[in-house]
Design a protein around this motif. Structure first.
Motif, short mmCIF file in Angstrom:
data_model
loop_
_atom_site.label_atom_id
_atom_site.label_comp_id
_atom_site.label_asym_id
_atom_site.label_seq_id
_atom_site.Cartn_x
_atom_site.Cartn_y
_atom_site.Cartn_z
N UNK A 158 0.81 -1.22 0.00
CA UNK A 158 0.00 0.00 0.00
C UNK A 158 0.84 1.28 0.00
N UNK A 159 2.15 1.14 -0.17
CA UNK A 159 2.98 2.33 -0.34
C UNK A 159 3.49 2.92 0.96
N UNK A 160 3.09 2.36 2.10
CA UNK A 160 3.58 2.91 3.38
C UNK A 160 5.09 2.75 3.49
N UNK A 198 4.53 12.02 -2.70
CA UNK A 198 3.23 11.35 -2.82
C UNK A 198 3.25 10.53 -4.09
N UNK A 199 3.22 9.23 -3.94
CA UNK A 199 3.35 8.37 -5.11
C UNK A 199 2.00 7.90 -5.64
N UNK A 249 0.75 5.11 -4.95
CA UNK A 249 0.09 4.43 -3.84
C UNK A 249 -0.18 5.45 -2.74
N UNK A 251 -0.47 5.07 0.51
CA UNK A 251 0.18 4.86 1.81
C UNK A 251 -0.79 5.06 2.96
N UNK A 252 -2.04 4.65 2.78
CA UNK A 252 -2.96 4.68 3.92
C UNK A 252 -3.46 3.26 4.17
N UNK A 253 -3.77 3.01 5.44
CA UNK A 253 -4.15 1.67 5.86
C UNK A 253 -5.67 1.55 5.91
N UNK A 289 -0.23 8.91 11.86
CA UNK A 289 0.93 8.05 11.62
C UNK A 289 1.79 8.59 10.49
#
Lengths: 227, 204
Positions: free
Chosen positions: A83-85, B79-80, B82, B84-86, B97
């Motif tokens: 997810x890119x994290x 910021x790609x 993806x 990057x959030x869950x 986070x």
């Protein structure tokens, strides 16, 4: 805006991974149930003679713990990778090694610590003496974090590979042999009335060594995997 | 501030671009253009230090970003594709986070204000998995609101966004540039900021 300290980052990552684990409880339970099942199958398979069970108890619990810890390694970085994290984690202005250490600690608390807590109950199935049980717990307490740390290196190296789950076991299991030897050795020594200190001290030494090197190595492996 | 000299980038044996040089000064907006597969994302990822350039150098405040390492990361935000959030966490937890990973502790009030500005009023405490694709993108973009990094690197920031969100992005970028920020972005949609001439870099 407050800057976050190095230990603030460590706490943040641990808290985050624990919250995520609590919201995905099935993952945590599979490891634990696998461990309980494997250990419980042995008395059924080899027969109920107490002498033999007592003799093999430590080995069975340790091997099952080793296999159970392999089971959860694949998940250590893969969800964050997908997810890119993980990209954002690479860009932390503090130390990436510290962040990795946080993830390792959280992974151990979720997949290693439950095994340690469960071990005495399983040990009773094998008619282990109280003293042997204490040594088994002490050994697991020192040993399971090493499994998580060495496993983290393997998980980072195989990140994004197809069939990485099997590969990580092949990479990591041989490296865990010393932990297995000292862990079971300590219980054997306790049963035969010899000193257990040497085994536990060697395990502690391995733990310290892993604590110093594996977060940094894992961080480098993650950077390679991200390219 | 950001200087790129003779940069070359390759994926495997395939050379994507070479001899690329440009500089970006405070308050400038740079759009990276090019057809699919021309290396836009690779360029942005190289600027983030994920990929090693095949040749050339990237300098930030006259120092190579490889040497600056963490000091550089403190001054940029990426910021790609993806988000990057869950999925398991709600928008507020996600942003707290994300801000923590970017190195700062943000109060909940500020996070909620940022989410409201992104048009997510009433969605702050819902698990992100029930949000739509565009709403998730808005959550990801809300990070820009409480970052104080001067350099923004945005890879396709407008994907999945509706017209009003695109307008909001233009506004955000405009404000950032007015505060002497810098923005590098790729997009296939028109993104114009009033009063600013967009510099264009074309990869071919």
């Amino acid at each position: 805006m407050n800057r976050l300290s190095l230990f603030g980052l460590l706490g943040l990552v641990i808290r985050r991974d624990l919250i995520l684990a609590m919201r995905r409880r099935a993952d945590v339970l599979t490891t634990l149930i696998f461990f309980v099942m494997v250990v419980s199958l042995f008395p059924l398979g080899v027969g109920p003679e107490p002498d033999m069970l007592r003799k093999m108890a430590a080995g069975v619990v340790w091997v099952a713990a080793l296999l159970a810890s392999m089971l959860s390694l694949g998940r250590m970085f893969s969800a964050d990778y997908l997810d890119g994290t993980l990209e954002q984690m690479m860009l932390v202005p503090q130390s990436l090694s510290m962040l990795v250490l946080g993830k390792i600690v959280a992974h151990w608390m979720v997949s290693g610590l439950p095994l340690v807590l469960m071990a005495p109950v399983l040990g009773l199935q094998f008619d282990m003496s109280a003293q042997a049980l204490w040594i088994l717990i002490a050994g697991l307490l020192l040993g399971t974090p090493i499994l998580s740390m060495v496993g983290a290196v393997g998980a980072a190296l195989t990140l994004g590979l197809r069939g990485g789950g099997v590969l990580v076991s092949l990479l990591v299991l041989p490296l865990c042999i010393p932990v297995l030897i000292f862990g079971t050795g300590a219980v054997d020594a306790a049963i035969t009335g010899m000193s257990v200190a040497s085994h536990l001290l060697l395990l502690s030494a391995l733990l310290l060594l892993a604590l110093v090197f594996t977060p940094w190595v894992t961080a480098q492996a993650l950077r390679i995997s991200m390219e | 501030m950001l200087e790129i000299s003779n940069l070359a980038c390759s994926r495997g044996d395939h050379l994507l671009f070479s001899e690329l040089s440009f500089t970006l000064a405070a308050g400038e907006l740079l759009q990276v253009e090019g057809v699919n597969g021309s290396g836009k994302t690779s360029l942005l990822r190289t600027l983030c230090g994920f990929m090693m350039p095949a040749a050339g150098e990237i300098r930030w405040r006259n120092q190579n970003i490889r040497e600056l390492d963490e000091a550089y990361y403190a001054e940029m935000i990426y910021l790609g594709h993806l988000n990057a959030i869950k999925d398991e966490l709600n928008a507020v937890e996600n942003l707290r986070i994300n801000a923590g990973l970017a190195g700062c502790a943000v109060e909940e009030k500020k996070i909620i204000a940022a989410l409201r500005r992104m048009g997510l009023r009433g969605r702050e405490t819902l698990p992100v998995k029930v949000l739509s694709q565009g709403q998730r993108r808005r959550v990801a973009l809300a990070r820009l609101l409480f970052s104080n990094a001067p350099l923004w690197i945005l890879d396709e920031p407008l994907t999945a966004l509706d017209v009003s969100a695109v307008g909001l992005m233009q506004e955000l970028i405009g404000e950032h540039l007015a505060h002497q920020g810098m923005v590098i972005y790729t997009t296939h949609q028109p993104l114009e900021v009033a009063g600013i001439t967009t510099r264009r870099l074309s990869l071919s």
